[in-house]
Structure formats: structure tokens, C-alpha cells
Design a protein around this motif. Sequence first.
Motif, mmCIF file in Angstrom:
data_model
loop_
_atom_site.group_PDB
_atom_site.id
_atom_site.type_symbol
_atom_site.label_atom_id
_atom_site.label_comp_id
_atom_site.label_asym_id
_atom_site.label_seq_id
_atom_site.Cartn_x
_atom_site.Cartn_y
_atom_site.Cartn_z
ATOM 1 N N ASP A 269 43.382 31.830 39.525
ATOM 2 C CA ASP A 269 42.343 31.084 39.840
ATOM 3 C C ASP A 269 42.398 30.386 41.460
ATOM 4 O OD1 ASP A 269 39.582 30.204 39.424
ATOM 5 O OD2 ASP A 269 40.408 28.243 38.667
ATOM 6 N N ARG B 226 30.391 47.557 39.324
ATOM 7 C CA ARG B 226 31.495 47.469 40.432
ATOM 8 C C ARG B 226 32.646 48.689 40.518
ATOM 9 N NH1 ARG B 226 33.720 41.357 39.703
ATOM 10 N NH2 ARG B 226 35.726 42.362 40.011
ATOM 11 N N TYR C 20 45.738 44.968 46.183
ATOM 12 C CA TYR C 20 45.587 44.852 44.831
ATOM 13 C C TYR C 20 44.089 44.191 44.627
ATOM 14 C CZ TYR C 20 50.685 44.879 44.743
ATOM 15 O OH TYR C 20 51.897 45.661 44.841
ATOM 16 N N GLU C 21 43.559 45.000 43.734
ATOM 17 C CA GLU C 21 42.138 44.447 43.194
ATOM 18 C C GLU C 21 42.440 43.287 42.176
ATOM 19 O OE1 GLU C 21 39.246 47.095 42.548
ATOM 20 O OE2 GLU C 21 40.065 48.693 44.164
ATOM 21 N N PRO C 22 41.769 42.146 42.543
ATOM 22 C CA PRO C 22 41.750 41.054 41.457
ATOM 23 C C PRO C 22 41.431 41.581 39.995
ATOM 24 C CG PRO C 22 40.215 40.461 43.386
ATOM 25 C CD PRO C 22 40.808 41.835 43.571
ATOM 26 N N VAL C 23 42.099 41.108 39.120
ATOM 27 C CA VAL C 23 41.750 41.658 37.718
ATOM 28 C C VAL C 23 40.474 40.741 37.234
ATOM 29 C CG1 VAL C 23 42.596 41.305 35.530
ATOM 30 C CG2 VAL C 23 44.117 41.778 37.045
ATOM 31 N N LEU C 24 40.350 39.529 37.943
ATOM 32 C CA LEU C 24 39.300 38.834 37.775
ATOM 33 C C LEU C 24 38.843 37.822 38.996
ATOM 34 C CD1 LEU C 24 39.802 36.937 34.186
ATOM 35 C CD2 LEU C 24 38.080 38.648 34.909
ATOM 36 N N GLY C 25 37.681 37.757 39.144
ATOM 37 C CA GLY C 25 37.215 37.240 40.466
ATOM 38 C C GLY C 25 36.776 38.195 41.484
ATOM 39 N N ASN C 26 36.517 37.467 42.640
ATOM 40 C CA ASN C 26 35.696 38.226 43.777
ATOM 41 C C ASN C 26 36.440 38.147 44.924
ATOM 42 O OD1 ASN C 26 33.834 39.974 42.623
ATOM 43 N ND2 ASN C 26 32.588 38.123 42.156
ATOM 44 N N ARG D 38 30.828 45.037 35.370
ATOM 45 C CA ARG D 38 32.106 45.621 35.576
ATOM 46 C C ARG D 38 32.015 47.228 36.075
ATOM 47 N NH1 ARG D 38 37.703 44.164 33.317
ATOM 48 N NH2 ARG D 38 37.232 42.440 34.779
ATOM 49 N N ASN E 236 44.878 49.409 52.893
ATOM 50 C CA ASN E 236 44.191 49.901 51.956
ATOM 51 C C ASN E 236 43.567 51.071 52.212
ATOM 52 O OD1 ASN E 236 42.134 49.947 49.916
ATOM 53 N ND2 ASN E 236 40.768 48.386 50.653
ATOM 54 N N HIS F 134 42.097 36.221 40.001
ATOM 55 C CA HIS F 134 43.418 36.150 39.317
ATOM 56 C C HIS F 134 44.144 37.502 39.340
ATOM 57 C CE1 HIS F 134 42.498 32.891 36.097
ATOM 58 N NE2 HIS F 134 41.284 32.995 36.958
ATOM 59 N N VAL F 135 45.407 37.620 39.567
ATOM 60 C CA VAL F 135 46.054 38.846 39.433
ATOM 61 C C VAL F 135 46.955 38.958 38.353
ATOM 62 C CG1 VAL F 135 47.496 40.409 40.709
ATOM 63 C CG2 VAL F 135 45.542 39.488 41.704
ATOM 64 N N SER G 252 43.958 41.904 51.477
ATOM 65 C CA SER G 252 44.011 43.104 52.535
ATOM 66 C C SER G 252 43.488 44.268 51.775
ATOM 67 C CB SER G 252 45.404 43.653 52.815
ATOM 68 O OG SER G 252 46.230 42.501 53.085
ATOM 69 N N GLY G 253 43.072 43.771 50.313
ATOM 70 C CA GLY G 253 42.183 45.113 49.624
ATOM 71 C C GLY G 253 43.234 46.038 49.010
ATOM 72 N N MET H 124 47.143 50.768 42.028
ATOM 73 C CA MET H 124 48.084 49.985 42.888
ATOM 74 C C MET H 124 49.145 49.341 41.773
ATOM 75 S SD MET H 124 48.036 50.867 45.678
ATOM 76 C CE MET H 124 49.190 49.708 46.270
ATOM 77 N N TYR H 125 48.566 49.043 40.624
ATOM 78 C CA TYR H 125 49.588 48.269 39.645
ATOM 79 C C TYR H 125 50.525 49.293 38.929
ATOM 80 C CZ TYR H 125 46.406 44.303 40.355
ATOM 81 O OH TYR H 125 45.495 43.385 40.974
ATOM 82 N N HIS I 144 37.692 32.629 42.812
ATOM 83 C CA HIS I 144 38.349 32.312 41.635
ATOM 84 C C HIS I 144 38.961 33.851 41.142
ATOM 85 C CE1 HIS I 144 36.296 28.839 40.464
ATOM 86 N NE2 HIS I 144 35.049 29.535 40.735
#
Lengths: 278, 250
Positions: B53, A17, B85-91, A14, A120, B10-11, B82-83, A275-276, B8
Motif C-alpha cells: 500500500d 489494462r 516490476y508491475e504492481p500486483v495491485l495499484g497504479n 484488468r 523497462n 502492492h508488490v 522505473s516500470g 519480471m517476477y 496504493h
Amino acid sequence: MRATELSTVTAGSRLSRSLRAAWIDAGMAISGWRIWTTLAWNDITQRYRRSMLGPFWLTLSTAIFVGALGWLYAGLMHMEIKNYLPFIAVGYVVWGLQSSFMGDAGNCFPSAEGYLKQVNISKIGVVLRMVLRNFIIFLHNAVVIVAVMLIFQLLPGPYFWLIIPSLLLNIWFGVALALPLGMICTRFRDLSQMIASLISVLFFVTPIFWNPATASKALVAVSEVNPFSSFIATFRDPLLGYPIHVHDWIVAITCSAVMSIVAAAFFVRFRSRIMYWV
Amino acid sequence: MPLLQLDHVHVDFPLYTARGRSIKNRVLAQLGSKVRQKIEEHNQIATVHSLRDISVTLHDGDRLGLVGRNGAGKSTLLRVMSGIYEPVLGNLHVQGSLASITDMSMGMDMEATGYENIVLRGVFLGQSHGQARSRIPEIAEWTELGDALARPVRTYSTGMQVRLAFAVSTTIRPDILILDEMIGAGDAHFIEKARARLNDLVSSTSILVLASHSESVLRQFCNRALLMHDGQVLLDGSVEDVLAEYEKLP
């Protein structure tokens, strides 16, 4: 439950990243400089659009404030207006720059919500837009300094070129302070009001309308722990030909450096949450 | 080769109440353990599992339609792609230039003139001021706005604003295009023109993702579809299969 399990699995990667994403954001701020400069310029032209004076209204109010306070306090403190007015004019205009960075930091992200939710764009760029806008307004206000120096026939001091590195330091510190501050204010919406009241208190405990050379010991002690007095002094002293204190430069550079580290750490950690929050 | 890959993803959205947004409450909650519990009950930040997921891989030539009810997570998914919101989990993995048109009013400055807005939007899309300005004649002609472009956008009628926003948004030619429900406003003459322009844009992109409630739009533009419900993908298949399944949703 599944979500939490996954998060522990990816926790190791993390940080790297987040670091990479923060780095990419900084790169986007540089490569996308047109976006934030255009937005900052639009902010300014918008002020011109509805009135011919535009941001010069601010200059006018600065001039009135400086003139009135200068005249009043020169009388109260038995100072010669010829010495006092330039002192307060420079101090007040530079303070205006610093306080606008602080005051506008909270609104950076919420006011850009419309853009942020559609494209973005660099989050650092959003802060740079605010900083550039306030710097342009500062340049408008600087007219007051020039006018005061002309009226009192003051020549700039021999080291007046030091105002350039001083400005860079002031802006650098502004960016480093506004980035984390803007992020916290986006998460906690009541913080902006607190900062607004803090700014008005700071105004009084910063040597802007009182000179540390003639002030009481208590006030001098306050001004010595207040980094804003140093940021203002690095600009005012060389411009008006006062003795230059190395101490002020050390404080300003140290504060900027420390704040940059704080800002970087904060940004790496919480950038993805902005963003959140907006 | 353009590629859009979600692995996978998640948001979760935090739902902040006025209390949860207050730093004063947060600080008070840290003081005094007795009061603390009581306040913490109030401060619990609820989260909504907005996307759960999601895995999808899009290659060159894929035209994906997103189908689902309001609140199914379509718009959130588009924003993740679109980039924004970044996923809380996953790629999320993207190759190639990407542009999203999720809200056409984006970048429209109501106080600025039509001309200035064309430039502003162009800059957002990565063009220089000169490049953006070179689009003006084409946009002026297509929108039929003419001299009105010299006026502030706030003086426009809704129809005029939509026309300008649509024309400005659709001048780009990205590898990957992300569209959210857009045709609908404006008169019949404009809708026809807009469809033609959109056709042109869509056929020039390599990957398309489109969220829409309109079956005809989905049939016209897409060759694959996702049925979304409650933040999850229920079905990934052909447009017809997905639309049929969508009908069956309780």
C-alpha cells in the motif's frame, strides 16, 4: 485479506489494462528496434571476437554433418548423391533455423535478466533479439546450400522466389512459437531440457534426411501431421525445383496464424509476470 | 509537467523453490488425487509481501530520498517506479522521460570494448548509434581511460569498470531520475569527480528519487524523504525528520 478484496474490485478493468500494456510493449519493440538489433548483432560479433571463423564454425559443422549424412544415407537408401545431398542440405539448414528458435526460446528471458531488471525494455524485443540472432546464423549456414548447389551444378527451380515468403513464414512462426514458449520456460525451468529432447525426436520424424515420396506409409502419415515438414517444404521445394504442394503453404500459414493468436493471448495474460519469473 | 505517482501500490514476490519451478511436478500433481494433496503441500508457492500500500506523488522539484534498512523494499520500490516490476495491485502513473540507474554494470558487455559499451548503453537509453558515438570523446576524457577504451571491458580493473559505467550512465538528462546507492567505489580522486558529475545530472532533472544509506548524500541531494520498513512507508516528511525517525527504529 485486504489485497484480495482490492483485486476483485479492479478485476473488471484488468483485461483492458493488460491489453494496453501488451500493446505498449509491442510498440516499444518497434520504436526500440535499435536495442534488440544491437544486442543480436553483439551476440554475433562476440562469436567472431574469439575466433576468426566465428559463426562459420557452425557452418563448418553443418557442412560436415550434411556431407557425411548425405553420403552415408545415399549409400544406405540407394539414392543418387546428386539428388540426395541437395535435399538434405536444404532441409537440414531450414530445420536448423526452426530448431534454434525452439531451443533458444527457453533461455531468452533468463539470459536477459541483467538488462530486464535495470531498464523497462520490450519483452517482445527480447524474443526478437533471439530470432534475429538465429536468422543471422541461418544466413551463415545458407552458404552450405549455395555450395552444394554449385557443386552439383543445380539451377534454382522456376518458382525459387517463393523462398522469400517461405522465410518470412518461418520467422513469423518462430516468433509466435518462441514468445509463449520462452515465457513458460522462464516460469518452469525444467521445460527447456524437455524441449531439447523433443527437438532431437522431431528431427527424426520430420522429412529432413528421408523423403516422404519414397518413405513408408507410417512415416508419411507422421510427416503430414508434423507442421515442421511443411515449413521446410515451402523453402526446399521451390528452391530445388520440386513440385510445389499448396497443402504445405496452407499448413504453414494456418499454423503461423493460430500460433500468433495463442502467443498474443498468452502474452496479454502473463506479460506482467515475466519480471517476477526471471 | 513531469509527474510520478504511485497509488496504493502492492508488490508480492513469489518465492519459487526448485520444486515449484518444475513443470514435471506440476503435471504430476494434477494426476491422481491421493498423491496430489501430498505434492501440493510441497508445491505451495510462498509469496513475500514486498511492498504494501504505497502511495506517493512527486511533482517538479521534488527530490525524494528513500531511507530504510536492507530489505525494507527500497530497491523494489525504485524498480516499480522505473516500470520494471508491475504492481500486483495499484497504479503507477508517469509523465515525462524517466531513466533509472540502479545497477551501473547494466548493459556492460564484458567481452565488448569500452567504445562498444558506450554505444550499447546509449542505445539502451534511446539514442541512435550516431548520437551514442558522439559521446565517446567526452566520456574518454572524463574517465581518463584513453586508449584502454579499445580493449575489452573484461581486461579492466574494477575501478576502471566503475569509472566507465558511471560516466556512461550519467550522460543522460531525463525528466525523472531514479538512483540507487551508487557512489562508494573508486579512489578519492574519482569520488570527488563523480560527486561533481552527479550534482550536475541531479540539478538538471525535474524529479529525483534516490535510495541511500548515507546521511550526507541524502542531506545533499534530497528535500523530502520516505522512511521504509518491511515494505511499508512509516513516514513521509523532511529529510531531517525521517533520519531522526530512522535512528529510533528498534
